[in-house]
Design a protein around this motif. Sequence first.
Motif, PDB file in Angstrom:
ATOM      1  N   ARG A  76       0.837  -1.210   0.000  1.00  0.00           N
ATOM      2  CA  ARG A  76       0.000   0.000   0.000  1.00  0.00           C
ATOM      3  C   ARG A  76       0.870   1.257   0.000  1.00  0.00           C
ATOM      4  NH1 ARG A  76      -5.426   0.939   2.069  1.00  0.00           N
ATOM      5  NH2 ARG A  76      -6.018   2.956   1.182  1.00  0.00           N
ATOM      6  N   MET A  77       1.977   1.238   0.757  1.00  0.00           N
ATOM      7  CA  MET A  77       2.865   2.393   0.751  1.00  0.00           C
ATOM      8  C   MET A  77       3.516   2.571  -0.609  1.00  0.00           C
ATOM      9  SD  MET A  77       4.685   2.440   4.511  1.00  0.00           S
ATOM     10  CE  MET A  77       5.232   4.140   4.345  1.00  0.00           C
ATOM     11  N   LEU A  78       3.883   1.473  -1.249  1.00  0.00           N
ATOM     12  CA  LEU A  78       4.476   1.552  -2.585  1.00  0.00           C
ATOM     13  C   LEU A  78       3.481   2.178  -3.566  1.00  0.00           C
ATOM     14  CD1 LEU A  78       6.981   0.710  -4.286  1.00  0.00           C
ATOM     15  CD2 LEU A  78       5.764  -1.413  -4.787  1.00  0.00           C
ATOM     16  N   GLN A  79       2.228   1.789  -3.453  1.00  0.00           N
ATOM     17  CA  GLN A  79       1.197   2.364  -4.313  1.00  0.00           C
ATOM     18  C   GLN A  79       1.013   3.851  -4.027  1.00  0.00           C
ATOM     19  OE1 GLN A  79      -2.828   0.484  -5.486  1.00  0.00           O
ATOM     20  NE2 GLN A  79      -3.338   1.678  -3.666  1.00  0.00           N
ATOM     21  N   ASP A  80       0.941   4.229  -2.756  1.00  0.00           N
ATOM     22  CA  ASP A  80       0.693   5.620  -2.395  1.00  0.00           C
ATOM     23  C   ASP A  80       1.838   6.544  -2.803  1.00  0.00           C
ATOM     24  OD1 ASP A  80      -1.663   4.757  -1.320  1.00  0.00           O
ATOM     25  OD2 ASP A  80      -1.154   5.186   0.769  1.00  0.00           O
ATOM     26  N   LEU A  81       3.062   6.031  -2.770  1.00  0.00           N
ATOM     27  CA  LEU A  81       4.208   6.871  -3.107  1.00  0.00           C
ATOM     28  C   LEU A  81       4.297   7.145  -4.606  1.00  0.00           C
ATOM     29  CD1 LEU A  81       6.440   8.279  -1.482  1.00  0.00           C
ATOM     30  CD2 LEU A  81       7.903   6.291  -1.889  1.00  0.00           C
ATOM     31  N   ALA A  82       3.727   6.256  -5.416  1.00  0.00           N
ATOM     32  CA  ALA A  82       3.600   6.465  -6.868  1.00  0.00           C
ATOM     33  C   ALA A  82       4.925   6.866  -7.520  1.00  0.00           C
ATOM     34  CB  ALA A  82       2.535   7.518  -7.163  1.00  0.00           C
ATOM     35  N   VAL A  83       5.959   6.052  -7.307  1.00  0.00           N
ATOM     36  CA  VAL A  83       7.289   6.331  -7.852  1.00  0.00           C
ATOM     37  C   VAL A  83       7.279   6.172  -9.370  1.00  0.00           C
ATOM     38  CG1 VAL A  83       9.684   5.534  -7.879  1.00  0.00           C
ATOM     39  CG2 VAL A  83       8.425   5.665  -5.712  1.00  0.00           C
ATOM     40  N   GLN A  84       7.982   7.094 -10.051  1.00  0.00           N
ATOM     41  CA  GLN A  84       8.067   7.090 -11.512  1.00  0.00           C
ATOM     42  C   GLN A  84       9.464   6.650 -11.971  1.00  0.00           C
ATOM     43  OE1 GLN A  84       5.181   7.726 -13.319  1.00  0.00           O
ATOM     44  NE2 GLN A  84       4.372   7.661 -11.216  1.00  0.00           N
ATOM     45  N   PRO A  85       9.584   6.159 -13.209  1.00  0.00           N
ATOM     46  CA  PRO A  85      10.849   5.574 -13.673  1.00  0.00           C
ATOM     47  C   PRO A  85      12.040   6.525 -13.675  1.00  0.00           C
ATOM     48  CG  PRO A  85       9.054   4.885 -15.096  1.00  0.00           C
ATOM     49  CD  PRO A  85       8.496   5.931 -14.186  1.00  0.00           C
ATOM     50  N   HIS A  86      11.806   7.848 -13.748  1.00  0.00           N
ATOM     51  CA  HIS A  86      12.923   8.788 -13.813  1.00  0.00           C
ATOM     52  C   HIS A  86      13.351   9.281 -12.425  1.00  0.00           C
ATOM     53  CE1 HIS A  86       9.358  11.352 -13.483  1.00  0.00           C
ATOM     54  NE2 HIS A  86      10.159  12.255 -12.943  1.00  0.00           N
ATOM     55  N   GLU A  87      12.720   8.805 -11.367  1.00  0.00           N
ATOM     56  CA  GLU A  87      12.901   9.424 -10.054  1.00  0.00           C
ATOM     57  C   GLU A  87      13.996   8.768  -9.207  1.00  0.00           C
ATOM     58  OE1 GLU A  87       8.659  11.494  -9.102  1.00  0.00           O
ATOM     59  OE2 GLU A  87       8.841   9.389  -8.520  1.00  0.00           O
ATOM     60  N   THR A  88      14.525   9.590  -8.288  1.00  0.00           N
ATOM     61  CA  THR A  88      15.472   9.130  -7.284  1.00  0.00           C
ATOM     62  C   THR A  88      14.754   9.071  -5.947  1.00  0.00           C
ATOM     63  OG1 THR A  88      17.356  10.116  -8.439  1.00  0.00           O
ATOM     64  CG2 THR A  88      17.646   9.634  -6.103  1.00  0.00           C
ATOM     65  N   VAL A  89      14.914   7.946  -5.245  1.00  0.00           N
ATOM     66  CA  VAL A  89      14.148   7.681  -4.035  1.00  0.00           C
ATOM     67  C   VAL A  89      15.084   7.455  -2.858  1.00  0.00           C
ATOM     68  CG1 VAL A  89      12.445   6.142  -2.962  1.00  0.00           C
ATOM     69  CG2 VAL A  89      12.318   6.627  -5.416  1.00  0.00           C
ATOM     70  N   LEU A  90      14.674   7.953  -1.693  1.00  0.00           N
ATOM     71  CA  LEU A  90      15.358   7.689  -0.440  1.00  0.00           C
ATOM     72  C   LEU A  90      14.452   6.833   0.431  1.00  0.00           C
ATOM     73  CD1 LEU A  90      17.610   8.231   1.735  1.00  0.00           C
ATOM     74  CD2 LEU A  90      16.258  10.237   2.408  1.00  0.00           C
ATOM     75  N   GLU A  91      14.992   5.751   0.972  1.00  0.00           N
ATOM     76  CA  GLU A  91      14.274   4.954   1.964  1.00  0.00           C
ATOM     77  C   GLU A  91      15.015   5.034   3.289  1.00  0.00           C
ATOM     78  OE1 GLU A  91      12.721   0.404   2.901  1.00  0.00           O
ATOM     79  OE2 GLU A  91      14.546   0.710   1.734  1.00  0.00           O
ATOM     80  N   ILE A  92      14.265   5.190   4.373  1.00  0.00           N
ATOM     81  CA  ILE A  92      14.832   5.136   5.724  1.00  0.00           C
ATOM     82  C   ILE A  92      14.371   3.841   6.371  1.00  0.00           C
ATOM     83  CG2 ILE A  92      15.027   6.287   7.956  1.00  0.00           C
ATOM     84  CD1 ILE A  92      16.112   7.965   5.686  1.00  0.00           C
ATOM     85  N   GLY A  93      15.307   2.983   6.734  1.00  0.00           N
ATOM     86  CA  GLY A  93      14.980   1.703   7.345  1.00  0.00           C
ATOM     87  C   GLY A  93      14.997   0.577   6.336  1.00  0.00           C
ATOM     88  N   THR A  94      16.187   0.147   5.938  1.00  0.00           N
ATOM     89  CA  THR A  94      16.334  -0.837   4.871  1.00  0.00           C
ATOM     90  C   THR A  94      15.831  -2.212   5.268  1.00  0.00           C
ATOM     91  OG1 THR A  94      18.367   0.329   4.263  1.00  0.00           O
ATOM     92  CG2 THR A  94      17.975  -1.790   3.211  1.00  0.00           C
ATOM     93  N   GLY A  95      16.102  -2.614   6.507  1.00  0.00           N
ATOM     94  CA  GLY A  95      15.757  -3.971   6.929  1.00  0.00           C
ATOM     95  C   GLY A  95      16.461  -4.994   6.068  1.00  0.00           C
ATOM     96  N   SER A  96      15.707  -5.930   5.515  1.00  0.00           N
ATOM     97  CA  SER A  96      16.295  -6.990   4.700  1.00  0.00           C
ATOM     98  C   SER A  96      16.508  -6.572   3.248  1.00  0.00           C
ATOM     99  CB  SER A  96      15.404  -8.233   4.733  1.00  0.00           C
ATOM    100  OG  SER A  96      14.182  -7.980   4.045  1.00  0.00           O
ATOM    101  N   GLY A  97      15.999  -5.389   2.878  1.00  0.00           N
ATOM    102  CA  GLY A  97      16.182  -4.890   1.515  1.00  0.00           C
ATOM    103  C   GLY A  97      15.000  -5.131   0.598  1.00  0.00           C
ATOM    104  N   TYR A  98      13.922  -5.743   1.091  1.00  0.00           N
ATOM    105  CA  TYR A  98      12.792  -6.081   0.209  1.00  0.00           C
ATOM    106  C   TYR A  98      12.097  -4.838  -0.337  1.00  0.00           C
ATOM    107  CZ  TYR A  98       8.285  -7.933  -1.330  1.00  0.00           C
ATOM    108  OH  TYR A  98       7.162  -8.235  -2.065  1.00  0.00           O
ATOM    109  N   THR A  99      11.758  -3.891   0.530  1.00  0.00           N
ATOM    110  CA  THR A  99      11.096  -2.679   0.040  1.00  0.00           C
ATOM    111  C   THR A  99      12.008  -1.909  -0.904  1.00  0.00           C
ATOM    112  OG1 THR A  99       9.661  -2.483   1.973  1.00  0.00           O
ATOM    113  CG2 THR A  99      10.065  -0.478   0.727  1.00  0.00           C
ATOM    114  N   ALA A 100      13.298  -1.865  -0.594  1.00  0.00           N
ATOM    115  CA  ALA A 100      14.256  -1.204  -1.484  1.00  0.00           C
ATOM    116  C   ALA A 100      14.264  -1.864  -2.856  1.00  0.00           C
ATOM    117  CB  ALA A 100      15.653  -1.226  -0.869  1.00  0.00           C
ATOM    118  N   ALA A 101      14.119  -3.184  -2.876  1.00  0.00           N
ATOM    119  CA  ALA A 101      14.071  -3.899  -4.153  1.00  0.00           C
ATOM    120  C   ALA A 101      12.834  -3.509  -4.954  1.00  0.00           C
ATOM    121  CB  ALA A 101      14.093  -5.404  -3.904  1.00  0.00           C
TER     122      ALA A 101
END
Length: 225
Positions: A76-101
């Motif tokens: 749901r967070m991935l959907q709400d953030l609506a990331v586009q192919p040209h964008e640079t993203v920062l994540e806080i809290g990598t954990g195992s790396g799944y969301t970053a993937a």
Amino acid sequence: MNIETARFNMIEQQIRPWNVLDASVLELLSIVKREDFVPAAHKGLAFADLEIPLLGSGEESMAKGQCMLEPRLEARMLQDLAVQPHETVLEIGTGSGYTAALLGKKAQRVVTLEINPELVTMARENLRNAGIQNVEVRQGDGSKITAADGSFDAIQLSGSVTEVPASLLKLLKPGGRLAAIVGDDPVMRCTVVTKTGDNAYSTVQTWDTVAPRLLNFPEPSRFKF
């Protein structure tokens, strides 16, 4: 039940009913193998609707916020953030790396910060094994990030905070979005803040949930005088 059936059931029975209807997000959940980001001791829980501990005992890991969020929250967070192919993203809290993937599959580039060195090593290995090459895992404290660390089109906090961090809003490019789970247990809300102009922002709160705290972000006093 085989693994692909379990993945299908996760998407159709947990995630889609939670108003995750973006076809690109649902497709990613089939492509990025969540089980490859789950510690070996908990592989059987990869598709369960619960938080998964990443280090140490389950209770200790949860208390320190060292866990994977429920699949429906991640989606749901991935959907709400609506990331586009040209964008640079920062994540806080990598954990195992799944969301970053997941973010890496949607964005041009992802920088993800993790405070725990063991999790940094875990995430780097998981991302490398998954063939994700546009994600940079940095060891660092997200609460201490500054403008020197760069500016971003989107920022995701993969954990909860009491209030939206002003320090992170300053890193947003014009039109940039920040998504975080904000509030105090038992009432937290996914909050998406969009930068609409110089020092101007719009905020929407889209759904209620609870999530473990990210470390070192301010916790305002609960005492009122």
